[in-house]
Write an enzyme that holds these catalytic residues in place. Structure first.
Site, PDB file in Angstrom:
ATOM      1  N   ASP A 183      26.502  -5.137  30.476  1.00  0.00           N
ATOM      2  CA  ASP A 183      27.255  -3.893  31.105  1.00  0.00           C
ATOM      3  C   ASP A 183      26.033  -3.034  30.255  1.00  0.00           C
ATOM      4  OD1 ASP A 183      29.322  -2.773  31.909  1.00  0.00           O
ATOM      5  OD2 ASP A 183      29.760  -2.023  29.613  1.00  0.00           O
ATOM      6  N   ASP A 202      15.860  -2.928  21.805  1.00  0.00           N
ATOM      7  CA  ASP A 202      15.814  -2.562  22.987  1.00  0.00           C
ATOM      8  C   ASP A 202      15.680  -3.041  23.881  1.00  0.00           C
ATOM      9  OD1 ASP A 202      15.600  -0.252  25.222  1.00  0.00           O
ATOM     10  OD2 ASP A 202      13.530   0.697  24.498  1.00  0.00           O
ATOM     11  N   CYS A 242      30.346   0.574  35.269  1.00  0.00           N
ATOM     12  CA  CYS A 242      31.553   1.564  35.889  1.00  0.00           C
ATOM     13  C   CYS A 242      31.296   2.133  37.065  1.00  0.00           C
ATOM     14  CB  CYS A 242      32.218   2.132  34.401  1.00  0.00           C
ATOM     15  SG  CYS A 242      30.929   3.094  33.427  1.00  0.00           S
ATOM     16  N   SER A 264      26.051  -2.920  23.977  1.00  0.00           N
ATOM     17  CA  SER A 264      27.241  -3.741  23.576  1.00  0.00           C
ATOM     18  C   SER A 264      28.247  -2.092  23.078  1.00  0.00           C
ATOM     19  CB  SER A 264      27.283  -4.795  22.767  1.00  0.00           C
ATOM     20  OG  SER A 264      26.309  -4.591  21.282  1.00  0.00           O
ATOM     21  N   ALA A 265      27.576  -1.381  22.548  1.00  0.00           N
ATOM     22  CA  ALA A 265      28.443  -0.283  22.617  1.00  0.00           C
ATOM     23  C   ALA A 265      29.127   0.006  23.369  1.00  0.00           C
ATOM     24  CB  ALA A 265      27.472   0.534  21.652  1.00  0.00           C
ATOM     25  N   PRO A 266      30.697   0.632  22.485  1.00  0.00           N
ATOM     26  CA  PRO A 266      30.724   0.421  21.221  1.00  0.00           C
ATOM     27  C   PRO A 266      31.940  -0.343  21.199  1.00  0.00           C
ATOM     28  CG  PRO A 266      32.851   1.540  23.039  1.00  0.00           C
ATOM     29  CD  PRO A 266      31.612   0.885  23.692  1.00  0.00           C
ATOM     30  N   GLY A 267      31.389  -1.467  21.918  1.00  0.00           N
ATOM     31  CA  GLY A 267      32.497  -2.980  21.021  1.00  0.00           C
ATOM     32  C   GLY A 267      33.190  -3.610  21.910  1.00  0.00           C
ATOM     33  N   LYS A 276      33.976  -5.140  24.350  1.00  0.00           N
ATOM     34  CA  LYS A 276      33.863  -6.043  25.114  1.00  0.00           C
ATOM     35  C   LYS A 276      33.287  -7.270  24.529  1.00  0.00           C
ATOM     36  CE  LYS A 276      32.919  -3.982  29.610  1.00  0.00           C
ATOM     37  NZ  LYS A 276      32.553  -2.603  29.343  1.00  0.00           N
TER      38      LYS A 276
END
Length: 446
Positions: free
Chosen positions: A332, A314, A385, A264-267, A269
């Site tokens: 993602d 993890d 991406c 999820s980082a950096p947040g 989405k």
């Protein structure tokens, strides 16, 4: 002996040395350099332009230098090579910099970093290039040279993408990678509307226009330091590419569902999902690094989200307690990042074919675990991406082939121009103006 040099150019050269020779990440190295107290607010954009410009056009700069240097590139001292590169970049790509300034300041830098031993060499190379500038500009590149020199793309990368897409698509992709990406933002609909935000930004002197995505995306035309912007500090928006926003649209999160943002980082989405479920319970955001979870937490707090559960886990490990726990999962996945070359041009120089093979193995493990965490009937959105089909369709099809309960959902109804086929979305920077994003939607049969 002291040598008088132009400090912004010197800082750009030192930053490029860290990136090109010590493998520093361009965004991290540049962020550190731009904090230098000796830099004025006027100097910072210039340093930024020099660093990103040379990284993007590195092969072209080297081609020009190699044609007018009696010393082979590999034998030119690394610091002198960076000095020559910024000189060539200014001559060919910065119209507002006088040629004499580009040459003279490069010569001054070479005096300092060669202790007066190589300034004649640098001066001779750059003045020879200047005399032949028009001839250089008229050179016609054909075939792969157009991409490897004019668009500064590594040949292995060109060949890999040529195996996957028509030549025109590959050429357009690398051409677009030389340009600046648009700055897009997602409106925080928990705090404001798009029209209200546009009015606030106009008052703050920031020009915006509508993005493509309904009522929550805008394109920002100019700003300097976004962290000092009042609307940003109030959490009225977050910087995010529209393709990244679309992954959450595809997930279609609903109130009452158990939802996992797996990497999820950096947040960006994560906070988008949180907004869509109106900051109600049910959303878990996970990452492997504690400092990245802190970034997510900071974004959540700034945007006013209170019900996001943060977990240090993890994704490559299977957690039995998470099996068939979630209604919807966004994966993602870590990837080669080729779709964001406009934003991170150093990717093309630091990436290798072996790196991509290792990344694909990670993706396969992540998607398997994500699918196992789905409830029967649950939905998994897998996105990256990158435009590399081996990291995209091949990874998804591998999951489908090995799981009888996994099925691809049709994406018909989405803008036809971004569909590779019925089941896969692939955006391209030139055609869509978005970053190069891949998306797919998988369901676990009941």
């Amino acid at each position: 002996m002291g040598y008088k040099v132009d400090y912004p150019r010197e800082l750009a050269v030192k930053t490029l040395y860290e990136i090109n020779h010590n493998k520093a990440f361009v965004n991290i190295a540049l962020k550190k350099s731009l904090k230098d107290s000796k830099l004025s607010s006027i100097d910072k954009p210039f340093v930024n332009t020099l660093v990103y410009g040379v990284i993007k056009h590195r092969s072209y700069c080297d081609w020009v230098i190699s044609n007018y240097s009696k010393i082979k590139l590999k034998k030119i001292a690394p610091m002198l090579l960076e000095i020559l590169r910024i000189g060539v970049y200014q001559v060919f790509f910065l119209d507002k910099v006088p040629h004499f300034a580009a040459v003279n300041e490069s010569v001054n830098l070479s005096k300092k970093y060669s202790k007066g031993k190589s300034d004649k060499f640098v001066n001779g190379v750059l003045r020879s290039i200047l005399r032949n500038k028009e001839e250089i500009l008229q050179h016609h590149f054909e075939g792969d040279e157009k991409m490897t020199i004019k668009y500064s793309a590594p040949i292995w990368l060109v060949n890999m993408l040529k195996e996957q897409y028509p030549m025109e698509v590959v050429e357009n992709f690398f051409e677009e990678s030389m340009k600046n990406a648009p700055i897009t933002a997602r409106v925080n609909r928990l705090k404001t509307t798009k029209e209200e935000l546009k009015e606030s930004l106009a008052i703050e002197g920031i020009g915006v226009e509508d993005g493509k995505l309904r009522d929550y995306s805008i394109i920002i035309n100019q700003f300097s330091d976004i962290s000092k912007n009042p609307s940003y500090q109030e959490g009225l928006f977050i910087i995010q590419d529209e393709a990244a926003m679309m992954t959450v649209d595809l997930l279609d999160p609903k109130h009452g569902e158990e939802i996992l943002d797996m990497c999820s980082a950096p947040g960006g989405k994560t906070t988008h999902i949180g907004e869509m479920i109106k900051d109600t319970p049910g959303l878990t955001a996970r990452d492997i690094y504690d400092h990245k979870l802190k970034l997510i937490d900071e974004n959540c707090k700034r945007l006013g989200l209170k019900n996001v559960r943060l977990e240090l886990k993890d994704g490559l490990k299977f957690y039995p307690e998470d099996e068939e726990k979630y209604d919807k999962i966004l994966l993602d996945a870590p990837c080669s990042g080729l779709g964001i070359l406009r934003r991170k041009p150093d990717i093309k120089w630091n990436l290798s074919e072996e790196d991509i093979k290792a990344i694909i193995q990670i993706q396969k493990s992540l998607i398997k675990n994500a699918f196992d965490y789905l409830k029967p009937g649950g939905i998994l959105v897998y996105s990256t991406c990158t435009i590399n089909r081996r990291e995209n369709e091949e990874v998804v099809n591998g999951l489908i082939d090995n799981n009888q309960s996994a099925s691809l959902l049709s994406l018909k109804g989405i803008d036809e121009t971004i569909l590779l086929n019925e089941h896969f979305v692939q955006t391209f920077p030139k055609e869509d103006q978005w970053d190069g994003f891949f998306m797919s939607k998988i369901q676990k049969r009941t």
